[in-house]
Enzyme design. Structure first.
Site, mmCIF file in Angstrom:
data_model
loop_
_atom_site.group_PDB
_atom_site.id
_atom_site.type_symbol
_atom_site.label_atom_id
_atom_site.label_comp_id
_atom_site.label_asym_id
_atom_site.label_seq_id
_atom_site.Cartn_x
_atom_site.Cartn_y
_atom_site.Cartn_z
ATOM 1 N N ARG A 1 0.830 -1.214 0.000
ATOM 2 C CA ARG A 1 0.000 0.000 0.000
ATOM 3 C C ARG A 1 0.860 1.257 0.000
ATOM 4 O O ARG A 1 0.508 2.267 -0.595
ATOM 5 C CB ARG A 1 -0.887 -0.054 1.234
ATOM 6 C CG ARG A 1 -1.461 1.259 1.611
ATOM 7 C CD ARG A 1 -2.051 1.243 2.988
ATOM 8 N NE ARG A 1 -2.291 2.577 3.430
ATOM 9 C CZ ARG A 1 -3.287 3.341 2.987
ATOM 10 N NH1 ARG A 1 -4.113 2.847 2.102
ATOM 11 N NH2 ARG A 1 -3.437 4.551 3.441
ATOM 12 N N CYS B 1 -6.078 -4.239 3.337
ATOM 13 C CA CYS B 1 -5.183 -5.303 3.784
ATOM 14 C C CYS B 1 -5.816 -5.911 5.032
ATOM 15 O O CYS B 1 -6.922 -5.576 5.420
ATOM 16 C CB CYS B 1 -3.795 -4.762 4.065
ATOM 17 S SG CYS B 1 -3.798 -3.663 5.449
ATOM 18 N N ARG C 1 -8.112 0.568 3.713
ATOM 19 C CA ARG C 1 -6.988 1.528 3.749
ATOM 20 C C ARG C 1 -7.237 2.600 2.687
ATOM 21 O O ARG C 1 -6.576 2.659 1.683
ATOM 22 C CB ARG C 1 -5.667 0.796 3.503
ATOM 23 C CG ARG C 1 -5.375 -0.370 4.432
ATOM 24 C CD ARG C 1 -5.023 0.039 5.845
ATOM 25 N NE ARG C 1 -3.803 0.792 5.943
ATOM 26 C CZ ARG C 1 -2.586 0.245 6.037
ATOM 27 N NH1 ARG C 1 -2.455 -1.059 5.961
ATOM 28 N NH2 ARG C 1 -1.511 1.000 6.151
ATOM 29 N N PRO C 2 -8.275 3.423 2.848
ATOM 30 C CA PRO C 2 -8.576 4.434 1.828
ATOM 31 C C PRO C 2 -7.451 5.468 1.713
ATOM 32 O O PRO C 2 -6.602 5.574 2.606
ATOM 33 C CB PRO C 2 -9.844 5.083 2.358
ATOM 34 C CG PRO C 2 -9.804 4.873 3.811
ATOM 35 C CD PRO C 2 -9.120 3.553 4.029
ATOM 36 N N ASP D 1 -8.543 8.666 0.628
ATOM 37 C CA ASP D 1 -9.369 9.849 0.334
ATOM 38 C C ASP D 1 -8.747 11.147 0.855
ATOM 39 O O ASP D 1 -8.829 12.194 0.193
ATOM 40 C CB ASP D 1 -10.778 9.669 0.916
ATOM 41 C CG ASP D 1 -10.745 9.398 2.407
ATOM 42 O OD1 ASP D 1 -10.008 8.489 2.835
ATOM 43 O OD2 ASP D 1 -11.431 10.104 3.167
ATOM 44 N N LEU D 2 -8.077 11.092 2.014
ATOM 45 C CA LEU D 2 -7.480 12.325 2.563
ATOM 46 C C LEU D 2 -6.272 12.763 1.726
ATOM 47 O O LEU D 2 -6.015 13.958 1.567
ATOM 48 C CB LEU D 2 -7.072 12.117 4.024
ATOM 49 C CG LEU D 2 -8.210 11.757 4.969
ATOM 50 C CD1 LEU D 2 -7.688 11.536 6.389
ATOM 51 C CD2 LEU D 2 -9.297 12.836 4.966
ATOM 52 N N VAL E 1 -7.348 3.292 15.745
ATOM 53 C CA VAL E 1 -6.777 3.789 14.486
ATOM 54 C C VAL E 1 -7.255 2.997 13.275
ATOM 55 O O VAL E 1 -7.655 3.569 12.264
ATOM 56 C CB VAL E 1 -5.232 3.800 14.558
ATOM 57 C CG1 VAL E 1 -4.623 4.233 13.224
ATOM 58 C CG2 VAL E 1 -4.767 4.726 15.684
ATOM 59 N N ARG F 1 8.170 -8.496 5.929
ATOM 60 C CA ARG F 1 7.951 -7.200 5.269
ATOM 61 C C ARG F 1 8.499 -6.075 6.139
ATOM 62 O O ARG F 1 8.913 -5.043 5.642
ATOM 63 C CB ARG F 1 6.451 -6.955 5.071
ATOM 64 C CG ARG F 1 5.805 -7.818 4.038
ATOM 65 C CD ARG F 1 4.386 -7.405 3.821
ATOM 66 N NE ARG F 1 4.287 -5.975 3.556
ATOM 67 C CZ ARG F 1 3.152 -5.378 3.252
ATOM 68 N NH1 ARG F 1 2.039 -6.071 3.194
ATOM 69 N NH2 ARG F 1 3.106 -4.096 3.010
HETATM 70 C C1 EPZ Z 1 1.189 4.354 8.364
HETATM 71 O O1 EPZ Z 1 0.158 3.825 7.544
HETATM 72 C C2 EPZ Z 1 2.115 3.188 8.657
HETATM 73 N N1 EPZ Z 1 2.684 2.684 7.413
HETATM 74 C C3 EPZ Z 1 1.343 2.089 9.379
HETATM 75 O O2 EPZ Z 1 2.273 1.067 9.702
HETATM 76 C C4 EPZ Z 1 0.775 2.665 10.673
HETATM 77 O O3 EPZ Z 1 -0.003 1.670 11.313
HETATM 78 C C5 EPZ Z 1 -0.102 3.886 10.353
HETATM 79 O O4 EPZ Z 1 0.673 4.853 9.611
HETATM 80 C C6 EPZ Z 1 -0.627 4.556 11.611
HETATM 81 O O5 EPZ Z 1 0.428 4.940 12.426
HETATM 82 C C7 EPZ Z 1 3.688 3.372 6.828
HETATM 83 O O6 EPZ Z 1 4.137 4.398 7.320
HETATM 84 C C8 EPZ Z 1 4.242 2.799 5.566
HETATM 85 P P1 EPZ Z 1 -2.794 6.432 8.240
HETATM 86 P P2 EPZ Z 1 -0.903 4.826 6.831
HETATM 87 O O7 EPZ Z 1 -2.986 7.083 6.930
HETATM 88 O O8 EPZ Z 1 -0.208 6.038 6.377
HETATM 89 C C9 EPZ Z 1 -7.493 6.156 7.838
HETATM 90 C C10 EPZ Z 1 3.081 -1.101 9.910
HETATM 91 O O9 EPZ Z 1 2.689 -2.027 10.631
HETATM 92 N N2 EPZ Z 1 -7.285 6.916 6.601
HETATM 93 O O10 EPZ Z 1 -2.288 7.229 9.395
HETATM 94 O O11 EPZ Z 1 -1.663 4.030 5.853
HETATM 95 C C11 EPZ Z 1 -6.989 4.720 7.706
HETATM 96 O O12 EPZ Z 1 -7.991 3.910 7.130
HETATM 97 C C12 EPZ Z 1 2.071 -0.255 9.168
HETATM 98 O O13 EPZ Z 1 4.289 -0.768 9.753
HETATM 99 C C13 EPZ Z 1 -8.394 7.386 5.909
HETATM 100 O O14 EPZ Z 1 -9.529 7.168 6.312
HETATM 101 O O15 EPZ Z 1 -1.840 5.164 8.082
HETATM 102 C C14 EPZ Z 1 -6.699 4.340 9.126
HETATM 103 O O16 EPZ Z 1 -7.892 3.927 9.761
HETATM 104 C C15 EPZ Z 1 0.666 -0.780 9.327
HETATM 105 N N3 EPZ Z 1 -8.197 8.076 4.757
HETATM 106 C C16 EPZ Z 1 -6.217 5.651 9.742
HETATM 107 O O17 EPZ Z 1 -6.681 6.700 8.876
HETATM 108 C C17 EPZ Z 1 -6.940 8.332 4.265
HETATM 109 O O18 EPZ Z 1 -6.830 8.988 3.201
HETATM 110 C C18 EPZ Z 1 -4.707 5.749 9.891
HETATM 111 O O19 EPZ Z 1 -4.172 5.678 8.614
HETATM 112 C C19 EPZ Z 1 -5.829 7.841 4.973
HETATM 113 C C20 EPZ Z 1 -6.023 7.139 6.144
#
Ligand code: EPZ
Length: 415
Positions: free
Chosen positions: A92, A116, A121-122, A124-125, A326, A396
């Protein structure tokens, strides 16, 4: 499929080095696409995720050399940007190339990142922020096509402090016209590391680590050298390994203030944690106290340590409550821990863990990298042998986990 064979009972003793942070390295590798100069990035962990990101760059025409945890990257001959489905599905975080490519080339085609095992894992933001900067983005049939002549600086308020959205918008804003302000930005240490890398390339960014990040657009870059910060999630995983085996381990190179939310909770559970010159020492105790944990964006308790601390609490002297705020589906490890004798009830986002005196080895499956790590930790403390299957998920995000644990005295091997 490879698997780990873990024989429980050994106390972890000694010292171990933490690798570079996967979640800092991935956005930093993506950010190198912005520049037509050479970037040298050290302390990059050798993981399937970092290899996938480098494969994404190579398919875009980027010159990549990766040896001894050091990447030399030159994106001078960037090709028209198309990120194919195979790699997007594999990881992703490939979506992190969207911001830099749109900013550098003005046109990106990429498949939608899949969900996943830890929930939807949208992005949209990410897209909302880029559209506010003037990007025209069409989404159809699982693909998105983004176009922009020249992105324009603007003010963006993130509905949620998304790590990936903050990073994509930061990178898109580096070459934009004018100034971009991101409010309610993610505050993780990996965001600060990305800011430091971008500024070393010649970008003008300030405020990372606070909720407000200000990016002033620039026109060009210089060659950059950067060392990726240590992986706080790997460090937390190893700390919990010391705790669950009642051992005594020095986690070298771990950064104390990146781990404060985890340290606070482990101390509440009765562990002795000492900041030493070389890193953080964790001394396990006979008794593990039950605690309540709520995952939150940084500086709250990290969601990426939720499965691991749940494994520890399965052996606590009482009932603990873990709330996952989260992600909407990050309890897939519960069924696997139950197979080892853990007593856990899940009600929506809340898990109630009734501590037991012992866990027993079983054949279990890693459903994602942190869940898999939690099962390894449980196996270290369980009676008998635990077989953790599908360990490609674990590999990974962990560089040689079984080697590090074996160095500390664990009875673990890969086959
Ligand atoms: C990052 O993922 C990390 N991955 C994740 O680590 C980590 O769990 C996560 O941040 C939270 O800390 C990387 O940095 C590569 P988010 P990311 O955008 O960026 C929602 C690991 O185990 N959301 O902060 O995808 C989303 O669905 C991985 O190393 C929206 O709704 O996390 C989730 O519920 C797993 N719209 C929440 O926000 C969006 O456009 C947090 O997502 C983006 C996110």
């Amino acid at each position: 499929m490879q698997r780990y064979i873990v024989t429980g009972g050994a106390r972890l003793e000694g010292s171990v080095d933490v690798s570079g942070a996967k979640n800092a390295a991935l956005p930093i590798l993506a950010a190198s696409l912005l520049s037509d100069k050479t970037c040298v990035i050290s302390n990059v962990p050798i993981l399937s995720d970092t290899r996938t990101m480098l494969e994404v760059l190579k398919r875009l025409g980027v010159e990549v050399n990766f040896e001894n945890n050091r990447c030399t990257i030159n994106s001078v001959n960037l090709k028209p940007a198309k990120v194919d489905e195979e790699l997007m599905r594999k990881m992703r975080a490939s979506s992190l190339v969207l911001g830099p490519l749109l900013s550098r080339l003005g046109h990106v085609r990429m498949s939608y990142p899949g969900g996943c095992s830890i929930g939807s894992r949208p992005i949209d933001l990410h897209l909302k922020g880029l559209r506010k900067m003037g990007a025209r983005i069409e989404e159809r049939h699982g693909y998105l096509e983004a176009k922009a002549n020249k992105l324009k600086g603007t003010e963006i308020y993130l509905d949620f402090p998304s790590v990936g959205a903050t990073e994509n918008i930061m990178m898109a804003a580096v070459l934009a016209e004018g100034t971009t302000i991101i409010r309610n930005a993610a505050r993780e240490p990996e965001i600060i590391d990305l800011q430091n890398f971008l500024n070393s390339m010649g970008a003008k960014i300030e405020g990372a680590g606070s909720g407000v990040i200000v990016i002033t657009g620039v026109n060009g870059f210089v060659s950059a050298e950067h060392r990726v910060i240590p992986d706080r999630i790997e460090a937390a995983t190893l700390m919990i390994g010391a705790a669950i085996t009642k051992g005594n381990v020095l986690i070298k190179d771990a950064v104390y203030n990146h781990l404060e939310p985890v340290i606070a909770k482990l101390q509440e559970a009765g562990l002795e944690i000492i900041q030493e010159k070389e890193g953080i020492r964790v001394i396990g105790k006979e008794k593990i106290y039950p605690i309540d944990v709520k995952t939150l964006p940084y500086p709250g308790f990290p969601t990426d340590v939720q499965p691991q601390i749940m494994a520890l609490l399965a052996l606590a002297d009482g009932t603990s409550i873990v709330t996952e705020n989260v992600f909407d589906g990050r309890f897939k490890h519960v069924n696997e821990l139950r197979r080892m004798g853990a007593n856990i009830q899940v009600e929506g986002r809340v898990a109630i863990i009734k501590g037991t005196s012992r866990l027993t080895g079983a054949i279990v499956e890693a459903t994602d990298l942190r869940a898999g790590a939690a099962l390894v930790l449980a196996g270290l403390a369980a009676e008998g042998v635990t077989v953790v299957e599908e360990i490609e998920h674990i590999e990974r995000g962990y560089e040689g986990l079984e080697v590090k644990l074996a160095t500390l005295g664990a009875q673990i091997k890969k086959e």
